[in-house]
Design an enzyme around this catalytic site. Structure first.
Site, PDB file in Angstrom:
ATOM      1  N   CYS A 168      45.633  38.858  34.288  1.00 55.99           N
ATOM      2  CA  CYS A 168      44.600  38.167  34.741  1.00 55.99           C
ATOM      3  C   CYS A 168      44.297  36.906  33.760  1.00 55.99           C
ATOM      4  O   CYS A 168      44.743  36.799  32.678  1.00 55.99           O
ATOM      5  CB  CYS A 168      43.351  39.191  34.631  1.00 55.99           C
ATOM      6  N   ASP A 169      43.328  36.144  34.328  1.00 55.85           N
ATOM      7  CA  ASP A 169      42.935  34.921  33.673  1.00 55.85           C
ATOM      8  C   ASP A 169      43.767  34.043  32.793  1.00 55.85           C
ATOM      9  O   ASP A 169      44.940  33.875  33.313  1.00 55.85           O
ATOM     10  CB  ASP A 169      41.673  35.602  32.939  1.00 55.85           C
ATOM     11  N   LYS A 170      43.582  33.941  31.491  1.00 51.57           N
ATOM     12  CA  LYS A 170      44.454  33.150  30.837  1.00 51.57           C
ATOM     13  C   LYS A 170      45.719  33.800  30.194  1.00 51.57           C
ATOM     14  O   LYS A 170      46.449  33.106  29.339  1.00 51.57           O
ATOM     15  CB  LYS A 170      43.674  32.704  29.457  1.00 51.57           C
ATOM     16  N   ASP A 196      37.409  36.372  32.591  1.00 50.68           N
ATOM     17  CA  ASP A 196      36.493  35.305  33.012  1.00 50.68           C
ATOM     18  C   ASP A 196      35.127  35.847  33.714  1.00 50.68           C
ATOM     19  O   ASP A 196      34.145  35.090  33.358  1.00 50.68           O
ATOM     20  CB  ASP A 196      37.160  34.255  33.695  1.00 50.68           C
ATOM     21  N   GLU A 230      34.196  27.747  33.121  1.00 52.69           N
ATOM     22  CA  GLU A 230      34.193  27.703  34.556  1.00 52.69           C
ATOM     23  C   GLU A 230      32.850  27.722  35.027  1.00 52.69           C
ATOM     24  O   GLU A 230      32.058  28.273  34.706  1.00 52.69           O
ATOM     25  CB  GLU A 230      34.989  29.226  34.966  1.00 52.69           C
ATOM     26  N   CYS A 245      41.710  40.285  40.565  1.00 54.84           N
ATOM     27  CA  CYS A 245      40.823  40.085  41.872  1.00 54.84           C
ATOM     28  C   CYS A 245      41.590  39.460  43.058  1.00 54.84           C
ATOM     29  O   CYS A 245      42.319  38.845  42.987  1.00 54.84           O
ATOM     30  CB  CYS A 245      39.693  39.119  41.417  1.00 54.84           C
ATOM     31  N   SER A 250      36.617  28.343  38.513  1.00 55.82           N
ATOM     32  CA  SER A 250      37.240  29.791  38.800  1.00 55.82           C
ATOM     33  C   SER A 250      37.870  29.748  39.949  1.00 55.82           C
ATOM     34  O   SER A 250      37.577  28.773  40.850  1.00 55.82           O
ATOM     35  CB  SER A 250      35.961  30.694  39.215  1.00 55.82           C
TER      36      SER A 250
END
Length: 562
Positions: free
Chosen positions: A119-121, A78, A450, A192, A476
């Site tokens: 991570c992310d989705k 992302d 985002e 992150c 985000s």
């Protein structure tokens, strides 16, 4: 074994012949077949090393009497996709990931699965796919990234990098300072380092009972993480070799039930997770056939104290600090002290119940994880707002609010994120305004971009406590400030956010759960009579398919099926 369907009997000679071609030995046909769903991809910091993680896991599976079959899902970073049209593909990627898990596992009748997201989705996509397959599944993520440091030793992370752009834009940061942050905000492998979407979801998997302790907090590329990989591999083999009646209770839908969903939301509130978790947990609840709705979140929030404040929520605390202070188990152990009904004693994939898992875990540093007697807030770190501007709800990360929790201001409207970024940079947004970014919802974007770039610009330009932002898009996990997303109905489906004009007075009251535009019913009806939603042109065939099928954020942005 489920895999007997592809390997037993004379009619399966062709199937066994093909399996032998992949390296399956004679003695392997009697063993459970384990799917190793890997999200290895080289362009995502949390994933570029997962090919090596899979080798560790597969070796442990073989050593414990099972046969691993690795396959891959896609992934979108992302942070890298943000700020351009690549972000349109982020949320839709969740559906591709879920579909790929279902496809591979069911096409080849594998007995059980170990999933390696980060991570992310990718985390929610894998969970959704695993629920459809409904075999015993252990999740083990790649692990969080270390926090970064400037040359002066100040803790920084990805949110710092985005906000630095805003500071540089206003002349409050030099080129040298900006470059220092660029080079040091993300120091290495892992998801992150703050309580962004990835780490929020990796943490909630512990609360749901589908991942082992430490999944959300043990740093990537450490000996402790390697041992967690091996432990997860051993556990899936233990379950796969159980008698069918015993194995049944560890099927995905039996572990991730209604109590597990409620536990996830409760931990989310206690730790101030990303607002994206609302979107994903609603989708997960639908896949699990759990009756959980957006309005249930405020009920949970009122009963849960916010006891862990993690970056980006006005904090220098990162996931490594939470791990050192006792991890998610310590958070849950402390939450339970508030009384019954905060957490439910549910079976976990490790074999013990949640209460058994957390009973001996104490907070090791109360400056990092607070006690319930000294919470950051007596209520949870997320809230759902309602009103004529969000009849089906909108989401705010209360843990990230800067300034007042009651805000009234004049609307400054933008029909895309790109227009909003240009407007913010060129001074169109002033103190006291409410920034409105619309046509960025699941249908309108499509894909629900985002809004980290505009919110970071607002923060970097010193307006974080002086303006509010509302959008039918999303934020985000790195977003902070008075940022309200997931406004439903969205503009593209005729929602009130699409009828707003510059200068309309918008009223926000977080503690009363209100998001309202101060217009008369007559004025709203007049505007609606001539309203035509904007339909953005799309070249992408996949995004056109997605826009046709996707529902709004109040439903988790799942694809509509008959």
């Amino acid at each position: 074994m489920r895999s007997n369907e592809i390997k037993e009997g004379f009619s399966r000679v062709p199937h066994r012949s093909l399996l032998r071609a992949t390296g399956v030995k004679e003695e392997d046909f009697a063993k459970p077949f384990i799917g190793v769903a890997n999200s290895f991809i080289e362009i995502i910091p949390g994933h570029f090393f997962l090919n090596k993680v899979a080798e560790i896991i597969k070796a442990e599976i073989r050593a414990n009497g099972c046969v691993p079959f690795e396959f891959n899902t896609i992934g979108v970073d992302d942070g890298i996709a943000m700020g351009h049209d690549g972000m349109l593909y982020s949320l839709p990627s969740r559906e591709i990931i879920a579909n790929s898990i279902e496809t591979v596992m069911n096409a080849h009748k594998l007995d059980a699965m170990i999933a390696i997201p980060n991570c992310d989705k990718i985390v929610p996509g894998m969970i959704m796919g695993a629920l459809r397959v409904n075999v015993p599944t252990v999740f083990v993520s790649g692990g969080p990234m270390q926090k970064g440091h400037t040359k002066e030793g100040k803790p920084i992370d990805l949110a710092t990098a985005f906000e630095a752009v805003g500071k540089h834009e206003t002349g409050d940061m030099s080129d040298e300072e900006l470059y220092d942050i660029e080079c040091n905000a993300c120091p290495g492998a892992g998801s992150c380092s703050g309580m962004f979407t990835a780490n929020s979801m990796n943490t909630l998997m512990e609360a749901m009972g589908i991942a082992l302790s430490g999944n959300g907090t043990i740093l990537a590329l450490t000996p402790e993480r390697t041992e967690l990989f091996k432990k997860a591999a051993r556990r899936i083999c233990e379950i796969a070799k159980m008698e069918q009646a015993e194995q049944e209770k560890f099927k995905m839908c039996n572990i991730l039930n209604e109590n597990a969903v409620k536990n996830a939301f409760a931990v989310d509130m206690a730790m101030g997770g990303s607002s994206n978790t609302v979107l994903h947990m609603l989708a997960i609840a639908k896949e699990a056939e759990v009756n959980f709705n957006l309005e249930d979140i405020n009920t949970i929030s009122k009963r849960v104290s916010h006891i862990a404040k993690i970056s980006p929520s006005l904090s220098t605390v990162h996931m490594e600090d939470i791990n050192r202070a006792g991890g998610v188990n310590a958070v849950m152990h402390e939450m339970k002290k508030r009384g019954d009904g905060i957490l439910f004693d549910n079976l976990t994939i490790g074999g013990e119940t949640l209460y058994e898992k957390i009973k001996d875990t104490e907070i090791l540093d109360t400056t990092i994880i607070h006690t319930i007697d000294n919470p950051y807030s007596a209520v949870g770190g997320l809230a759902i707002l309602y009103g004529n501007l969000a009849k089906q709800g909108a989401v705010i990360k209360t843990a990230g609010i800067i300034g007042e929790r009651v805000f009234t201001g004049k609307a400054v409207c933008f029909d895309s994120q790109d227009d909003a970024i240009k407007g913010i940079i060129h001074g169109k947004v002033k103190a006291g305004d409410v920034v409105v970014i619309r046509y960025e919802g699941p249908k309108g974007g499509p894909g629900m971009q985002e809004m980290l770039s505009p919110t970071s610009l607002i923060m970097g330009m010193g307006l974080g406590d002086k303006v509010a932002l509302i959008t039918d898009g999303r934020f985000s996990g790195a977003t902070r400030g008075a940022s309200i997303g997931h406004v439903s109905p969205e503009a593209a489906e005729g929602g009130m956010i699409g009828l707003l004009k510059d200068g309309d007075e918008i009223h926000i009251d977080v503690d009363q759960y209100i998001l309202q535009v101060n217009l008369s019913d007559e004025e709203i009806a007049k505007r609606r009579a001539t309203f035509e939603p904007i339909v953005k042109p799309l070249k992408s065939r996949w995004l056109r398919q997605y826009r046709t099928l996707v529902t709004n954020a109040s439903s988790g942005a799942v694809l509509e099926t008959k």
